[in-house]
Design an enzyme around this catalytic site. Structure first.
Site: not given
Length: 742
Positions: A506, A610
């Site tokens: 991320e 995710e």
């Protein structure tokens, strides 16, 4: 010495006795109220006594002897017992009895004789009064037995008022103490009788009733407490499934096979010394200083086996996986080797808000090096164990994404992180995955300087990676770390078990220049390939949106684009009603995955690294430690684009509250469980239109909608990852009977 001398003088039996001591003793023996008739007779028959006896005394003596004979006939046992008592005991118990040295040899006055006669008259009646008290005590015992029967049978409540009246009556009757109790020096106190001379207590009926009641209450409450404890333990497991940090320490039996003296002096008390390890389970504890890429192989066993399958539908590790055709069905192990507060809130709850303990950086800084190492290694050992990987395989997973921080490899000046201990647990986790046929996605979750400024990057706050004063330094440090990691994992033993290798989790590309991030990723990919790793590389979409990635990193071979899909972190999606959330997963995310998965319309190979079935952002510490939620409108930030100060639960849903959202899954209604299952199945269906998915996460301490382990136990996730009743082809129910407020 003066005090000792005085004491000896007063109590010396050889001291000089004043005249007439014998006559005083004789007088005391025959006139004592406790003297036996024989002693009195002996004393009277003494010539000296007989010549001195006056008519008044003779009359008094004859009357007393007559009364004593009558008392002896009424209670011969009492008289014999009285005779058996020693003079010392009689003197101690009878306040009118004096030692020979304290009596007067003067004749008694008429008034004294009258008092003595009254005392003897009272004393002669004591056996009868004692018999009356014994009868009352026997009656009390019968009442106690009946009362105990009522307690045991549950009838005590019905008889409570009756018992109270009876107790008050008995208490009134027993206020005057006489007979044996009075003779022995006992006085009435609350709860029983207490001897005045030595403080010993004879407990009354009320006391024993209280004791029996407490015992019976414990008999009832202890089993109930055990049951409730077990139920709560089960609920905790269903709420998060995390093993407790309490319990016995590891046995570490394998240390017996090595000699502590074999550890070289430079290695003692370092991360290479197995005698300093909290947990040596399944580690090779034979010392070695061997390294690969500068990283220790200490703890690894020399042999391995890649012939295991995760399940019957997938190939063994040593067989090729058809990526792009066979969907990845994986789960993350987050909050373990890289701390995330909402996954393990117990590590943060003991601190006050003004202490600012909000991430692994501030936590380890607060604890200090030694305590931080001890605390985190205990967490590494207990939070995820071999049995977790066994359960992951049993649930139908075939891939595991393991999140870890750069401090597993090294730390830098000013870093408070615990260095290198998590490295050993990372290697052991890979071996557990190998044992159960699970392929590994290595996820570097935290980079030097923080790549996104969020707590799960190690340090919350400003982004110091590719940004700020130390941005370039941290960029190079990150590349150096990949040099070490890729060199190590290029070893033949990892060729089959490691399937994917993540460059940076991320990176916040909406705050960093896109070109700078892409340039760094290109350099990192080159380093990994140069080291010999040919596994798939993984890069994050950086929150740019999948459509922005078409044509990017086209020169890098075997790379996957990783997108993380959540509705709850988007204030324009969190307020979707239940029906719309499922529809969005089936339509919106499915369309995005299809478009991105083709190089003609998007990037190419795309996975969802995710996702969760969370309906709200209410989990404790999810949005940062000691902060609120979008759901309740209690999330003010300095950034107006992310600040949420008004509730964002679905429209017309009433009060927005996190209370039910954080409830135990055992309290969920059947309708809500049905919705949660369908929401998960819709997302799985969507992400399998790409290359597959990884659920975030396997286990949490107290956030059940973020834990596959807890959801599986609660029946709100599929029993096997490939099983589902809903696949987005049927209409989505409106869930009209399901409140939108949670």
């Amino acid at each position: 010495m003066a005090g000792t001398h005085r004491h000896n003088t007063r109590h010396d039996p050889e001291r000089t006795v004043r005249p007439h001591a014998r006559s005083r003793r004789e007088h005391g023996e025959r006139n004592s109220p406790h003297a036996t008739p024989e002693k009195r007779k002996s004393a009277i028959e003494s010539p000296k006594s007989r010549t001195r006896e006056s008519p008044v005394r003779r009359e008094e003596r004859e009357g007393r002897e007559s009364r004593e004979k009558g008392a002896s006939r009424r209670n011969p046992e009492r008289s014999s017992e009285h005779r058996r008592r020693s003079p010392e005991k009689r003197r101690r118990q009878d306040p009118t009895s004096y030692t020979s040295s304290e009596r007067s040899s003067n004749p008694l006055s008429l008034d004294s004789l009258a008092k003595l006669d009254a005392y003897n008259e009272k004393h002669s009646r004591q056996p009868q009064e004692g018999e009356g008290l014994l009868a009352r005590k026997e009656k009390d015992r019968g009442l106690e037995r009946r009362q105990l029967e009522r307690v045991a049978s549950g009838r005590i409540v019905k008889d409570k008022s009756k018992h109270r009246r009876h107790t008050e009556h008995e208490r009134g009757k027993r206020r005057v103490i006489s007979g044996p109790l009075a003779e022995e020096g006992y006085v009435r106190k609350r709860g029983g009788y207490v001897a005045e001379d030595n403080g010993k207590k004879r407990f009354g009926r009320r006391f024993w009733l209280l004791v029996v009641s407490v015992v019976l209450l414990l008999v009832i409450l202890i089993p109930v407490g055990v049951y409730v404890s077990k139920k709560n333990s089960g609920n905790q497991d269903s709420s998060g499934g995390a093993p407790s940090n309490d319990g016995p320490d590891p046995v570490n039996e394998n240390l017996k096979s090595v000699n502590e003296n074999d550890i070289p002096a430079p290695a003692k008390n370092t991360h290479l010394d197995p005698f300093t390890w909290y947990d040596t389970t399944d580690f090779n504890v034979t010392y070695t200083d061997e390294t690969v890429g500068g990283l220790s192989v200490m703890g690894l066993n020399s042999a391995w086996d890649d012939g295991t399958q995760a399940n019957e539908y997938v190939p063994a590790l040593n067989k090729k996986w058809a990526y792009g055709t066979m969907p990845i069905r994986g789960v993350n192990i987050g909050g373990w080797l890289s701390i995330e507060p909402f996954i393990t809130p117990s590590l943060f709850k003991s601190y006050k808000p003004n202490q600012g303990i909000v991430d692994e950086y501030t936590l380890t800084r607060e604890l200090g090096p030694l305590k931080a190492a001890k605390t985190l290694e205990k967490h590494y050992s207990r939070f995820v164990r071999e049995d977790d990987f066994k359960q992951i395989q049993a649930a139908g997973f075939d891939h595991v994404r393991i999140a870890y921080g750069y401090w597993a490899v090294t730390t830098y000046n000013g870093d408070p992180y615990v260095p290198k201990i998590s490295w050993r647990y990372l290697l052991r986790a890979i071996e557990y995955c190998r044992k159960y046929g699970l392929r590994v996605n290595l996820d570097l979750h935290a980079l030097p300087g923080s790549q996104n400024g969020w707590n799960h990057s190690g340090r919350q706050g400003a982004i110091g990676w590719l940004n700020g004063t130390d941005g370039d330094t941290n960029a190079q440090r990150s590349l150096d770390i990949h040099t070490q990691l890729s060199t190590f994992f290029a070893q033949p033993r990892y060729k089959n078990v490691i399937a994917m290798y993540g460059l940076a989790n991320e990176p916040k590309m909406i705050a960093l220049p896109t070109s700078v991030v892409l340039d760094w990723e290109t350099k990192a990919a080159a380093i990994v390939r140069k080291s010999g790793m040919q596994q798939y590389l993984v890069v994050g979409d950086g929150f740019l949106g999948l459509s922005k990635w078409k044509g990017q990193l086209s020169d890098v071979q075997n790379v996957m684009l990783d997108v993380h899909q959540y509705t709850i972190f988007n204030k324009n999606q969190i307020n979707f009603p239940h029906q719309k959330k499922i529809q969005y997963a089936c339509q919106g995310w499915t369309e995005q995955m299809k478009q991105s998965n083709s190089v003609a319309t998007g990037f190419g190979p795309t996975i969802c690294g995710e996702w969760s079935q969370a309906d709200t952002d209410c989990a404790v510490f999810l949005n940062n430690v000691n902060t609120g939620s979008r759901w309740e409108g209690t999330l003010p930030t300095s950034d107006p684009t992310t600040s949420v100060t008004t509730p964002h639960c679905p429209p017309d849903s009433g009060t927005c509250s996190c209370e039910k959202a954080n409830a135990d899954p055992g309290t969920y209604s059947d309708e809500y469980k049905q919705w949660l299952m369908m929401y998960a199945e819709a997302q799985i269906t969507s992400f399998e239109t790409g290359w597959g998915w990884f659920y975030w996460t396997w286990v949490t301490e107290s956030a059940p909608q973020w834990s596959w382990k807890a959801g599986l136990a609660a029946g709100i996730l599929p029993k096997k990852t490939w099983q589902r009743d809903f696949n987005c082809t049927a209409d989505v129910p409106d869930f009209a009977d399901l409140p939108e407020s949670y």
